[in-house]
Design an enzyme around this catalytic site. Structure first.
Site, PDB file in Angstrom:
ATOM      1  N   CYS A   1       0.778  -1.306   0.235  1.00  0.00           N
ATOM      2  CA  CYS A   1      -0.068   0.056   0.147  1.00  0.00           C
ATOM      3  C   CYS A   1       0.785   1.411  -0.018  1.00  0.00           C
ATOM      4  CB  CYS A   1      -0.822   0.113   1.144  1.00  0.00           C
ATOM      5  SG  CYS A   1      -1.924  -1.427   1.322  1.00  0.00           S
TER       6      CYS A   1
ATOM      7  N   HIS B   1      -3.150   6.824   2.565  1.00  0.00           N
ATOM      8  CA  HIS B   1      -3.603   5.833   2.052  1.00  0.00           C
ATOM      9  C   HIS B   1      -5.031   5.508   2.867  1.00  0.00           C
ATOM     10  CE1 HIS B   1      -3.949   1.725   0.732  1.00  0.00           C
ATOM     11  NE2 HIS B   1      -3.890   1.176   2.035  1.00  0.00           N
TER      12      HIS B   1
ATOM     13  N   ASN C   1     -10.121  -0.168   0.169  1.00  0.00           N
ATOM     14  CA  ASN C   1      -8.588   0.136  -0.056  1.00  0.00           C
ATOM     15  C   ASN C   1      -8.053  -0.515  -1.289  1.00  0.00           C
ATOM     16  OD1 ASN C   1      -5.859  -0.534   0.359  1.00  0.00           O
ATOM     17  ND2 ASN C   1      -5.989  -1.131   2.431  1.00  0.00           N
TER      18      ASN C   1
HETATM   19  N1  COA Z   1     -19.269  -8.236   9.342  1.00  0.00           N
HETATM   20  C1  COA Z   1     -19.691  -8.429  10.630  1.00  0.00           C
HETATM   21  N2  COA Z   1     -18.814  -9.018  11.509  1.00  0.00           N
HETATM   22  C2  COA Z   1     -17.622  -9.042  11.195  1.00  0.00           C
HETATM   23  C3  COA Z   1     -17.110  -8.613   9.798  1.00  0.00           C
HETATM   24  C4  COA Z   1     -17.965  -8.477   9.136  1.00  0.00           C
HETATM   25  N3  COA Z   1     -17.423  -8.122   7.779  1.00  0.00           N
HETATM   26  N4  COA Z   1     -15.710  -9.016  10.179  1.00  0.00           N
HETATM   27  C5  COA Z   1     -15.411  -9.398  11.326  1.00  0.00           C
HETATM   28  N5  COA Z   1     -16.644  -9.348  11.970  1.00  0.00           N
HETATM   29  C6  COA Z   1     -16.645  -9.739  13.545  1.00  0.00           C
HETATM   30  C7  COA Z   1     -15.576 -10.482  13.942  1.00  0.00           C
HETATM   31  O1  COA Z   1     -15.864 -11.972  13.571  1.00  0.00           O
HETATM   32  C8  COA Z   1     -15.502 -10.549  15.308  1.00  0.00           C
HETATM   33  O2  COA Z   1     -16.644 -11.163  15.944  1.00  0.00           O
HETATM   34  P1  COA Z   1     -16.454 -11.932  17.300  1.00  0.00           P
HETATM   35  O3  COA Z   1     -16.307 -10.610  18.429  1.00  0.00           O
HETATM   36  O4  COA Z   1     -17.550 -12.520  17.512  1.00  0.00           O
HETATM   37  O5  COA Z   1     -15.414 -12.765  17.238  1.00  0.00           O
HETATM   38  C9  COA Z   1     -15.902  -8.911  15.492  1.00  0.00           C
HETATM   39  O6  COA Z   1     -16.496  -8.524  14.092  1.00  0.00           O
HETATM   40  C10 COA Z   1     -14.974  -7.920  15.871  1.00  0.00           C
HETATM   41  O7  COA Z   1     -13.715  -8.285  15.035  1.00  0.00           O
HETATM   42  P2  COA Z   1     -12.475  -7.396  14.968  1.00  0.00           P
HETATM   43  O8  COA Z   1     -11.676  -7.964  14.095  1.00  0.00           O
HETATM   44  O9  COA Z   1     -12.218  -7.106  16.517  1.00  0.00           O
HETATM   45  O10 COA Z   1     -12.993  -5.823  14.285  1.00  0.00           O
HETATM   46  P3  COA Z   1     -12.524  -4.636  14.136  1.00  0.00           P
HETATM   47  O11 COA Z   1     -13.233  -3.626  14.925  1.00  0.00           O
HETATM   48  O12 COA Z   1     -10.971  -4.812  14.639  1.00  0.00           O
HETATM   49  O13 COA Z   1     -12.345  -4.405  12.797  1.00  0.00           O
HETATM   50  C11 COA Z   1     -11.059  -4.460  10.752  1.00  0.00           C
HETATM   51  C12 COA Z   1     -11.874  -5.318  11.500  1.00  0.00           C
HETATM   52  C13 COA Z   1     -10.391  -5.530   9.666  1.00  0.00           C
HETATM   53  C14 COA Z   1     -11.931  -3.556  10.093  1.00  0.00           C
HETATM   54  C15 COA Z   1      -9.705  -3.689  11.672  1.00  0.00           C
HETATM   55  O14 COA Z   1      -9.391  -4.388  12.228  1.00  0.00           O
HETATM   56  C16 COA Z   1      -8.880  -2.958  10.328  1.00  0.00           C
HETATM   57  O15 COA Z   1      -9.177  -2.110   9.824  1.00  0.00           O
HETATM   58  N6  COA Z   1      -7.550  -3.539  10.491  1.00  0.00           N
HETATM   59  C17 COA Z   1      -6.788  -2.776   9.767  1.00  0.00           C
HETATM   60  C18 COA Z   1      -6.828  -3.256   8.269  1.00  0.00           C
HETATM   61  C19 COA Z   1      -5.847  -2.488   7.495  1.00  0.00           C
HETATM   62  O16 COA Z   1      -5.835  -1.437   7.500  1.00  0.00           O
HETATM   63  N7  COA Z   1      -5.334  -3.218   6.055  1.00  0.00           N
HETATM   64  C20 COA Z   1      -4.590  -2.776   5.238  1.00  0.00           C
HETATM   65  C21 COA Z   1      -3.367  -2.086   5.823  1.00  0.00           C
HETATM   66  S1  COA Z   1      -2.707  -1.210   4.356  1.00  0.00           S
END
Ligand code: COA
Length: 336
Positions: free
Chosen positions: A122, A263, A293
């Site tokens: 990225c 980004h 993204n």
């Molecule tokens: N829809 C509904 N629920 C979802 C889901 C979706 N699409 N994706 C995950 N969940 C659930 C998980 O299973 C989890 O459930 P549980 O509590 O029963 O286990 C819950 O939501 C919370 O998951 P969590 O991973 O803690 O969510 P989060 O608030 O951290 O959000 C991301 C997840 C991926 C959006 C977040 O971690 C993120 O943006 N990370 C950085 C990603 C990034 O920037 N990547 C590229 C870098 S260049």
């Protein structure tokens, strides 16, 4: 290309920009039909409403990159053969050999012009802009086309709701040129990497690429794997660190810059940095809601949209910041 030319200190100006996006849209409501998710969850946690996705065998990183650079050349008023170099930042070039830089050069009538692909995930477009700017500033290259493109849908496991909802496909490009005003171009820049975080964001090709910590999880080779929480922490920390350095080391304040192009990985990451630095919303560009993204494509598409809308004010610096797999990060304060 005058590779033997003596070193002449020169400035660098942006001659033109371009972007290319697939027609097909994949909305949050489409995801509701594929996995257990909701438009509300996705929008609240990421800021994404829809993304563009390549369809069919004829659309991909190569065609998006080609079209973005063609538009940048058109807006610059020059042709492919007028370039001294093409840099394509991407993790999704269709083939390892030949590079998409060579293929795009051929498609744009630039046979004979050197080209290479650059892999910094990225951070790729910002890496590419900094590398190109430094090469022009050396006095040995006069015009360089920089493309940031990714076709992330190719690496998305659409059964994985926590990952596939984040990514889209797209390309942004810029044509940089030598300018006699040495003030133009990067006023400040940084690039970094830390391979100790390689397993937080990776695309395994072979079984042996999968780290032990991930072995018990269902894995599809060729699909992106991400430790969302670790990447989130890294991104917030790095974004703030790079911004802090950009302002401190240039002695600029947010009031001095026209735009901050960040980004687009998660609206919450951008918002947390925006609040920390007290940046006004109108100076921090957002298009993640429309495209998700796009990895190396994101910053380039932001730049093109801002450039064309006239929001990058001449005489005022703008800031580029990106972070991603590798782990990598990059930042630049750019005078136009
Ligand atoms: N829809 C509904 N629920 C979802 C889901 C979706 N699409 N994706 C995950 N969940 C659930 C998980 O299973 C989890 O459930 P549980 O509590 O029963 O286990 C819950 O939501 C919370 O998951 P969590 O991973 O803690 O969510 P989060 O608030 O951290 O959000 C991301 C997840 C991926 C959006 C977040 O971690 C993120 O943006 N990370 C950085 C990603 C990034 O920037 N990547 C590229 C870098 S260049």
């Amino acid at each position: 290309m005058n590779v033997s030319q003596a070193f002449v200190p020169v400035g660098v100006r942006i001659l033109g920009t371009g972007s290319a996006l697939p027609e097909a849209r994949l909305t949050n409501h489409d995801f509701e039909k594929i996995v257990d998710t909701s438009d509300e969850w996705i929008f609240k946690r990421t800021g994404i409403s829809e993304r563009r996705i390549c369809k069919g065998p004829t659309e991909g990183a190569f065609t998006l990159g080609r079209d973005a650079l063609a538009r940048a050349l058109e807006s610059a008023g020059i042709e492919g053969k007028d370039l001294d170099l093409i840099i394509v930042a991407s993790v999704s070039s269709e083939m390892t050999c030949p590079s998409n830089a060579c293929r795009i050069g051929h498609a744009l009538d630039a046979d004979g012009v050197p080209g290479f692909d650059l892999v910094a995930a990225c951070s790729g477009f910002v890496y590419g802009m900094i590398v190109a700017e430094s090469m022009i500033r050396s006095g040995r290259f006069r015009r360089i086309g920089v493309v940031g493109v990714d076709e992330m849908s190719r690496f998305s496991d659409y059964a994985d709701r926590s990952l596939s909802i984040l990514f889209g496909d797209g390309a942004g490009a810029a044509v940089l040129a030598a300018d006699e005003n040495p003030e133009l171009g990067c006023q400040w820049q940084t690039m970094g990497s830390d391979g100790s975080g390689e397993t937080h964001l990776y695309i395994p090709r072979r079984d042996q690429d999968v780290p032990d910590a991930d072995r018990d999880n269902p894995i599809r080779l060729g699909c992106l794997r991400m430790n969302g929480r670790e990447v989130y922490k890294f991104a917030v920390h790095k974004f703030c660190e790079v911004m802090e350095r950009a302002f401190t080391e240039t002695q600029l304040t947010p009031a001095d810059v026209s735009q901050i192009i960040c980004h687009q990985s998660n609206i919450r990451i951008i918002e947390s940095a925006r609040e920390r630095f007290g940046l006004p919303a109108e100076k921090v560009y957002i298009n993640i809601d429309r495209y998700g993204n796009m990895s190396a494509g994101s910053a380039g598409v932001c730049l093109d949209e801002l450039w064309r809308s006239g929001k990058i004010t001449k005489g005022m610096p703008f800031v580029l910041v990106a972070f991603g797999g590798g782990l990598t990060w990059a930042g630049a304060v750019w005078r136009v």
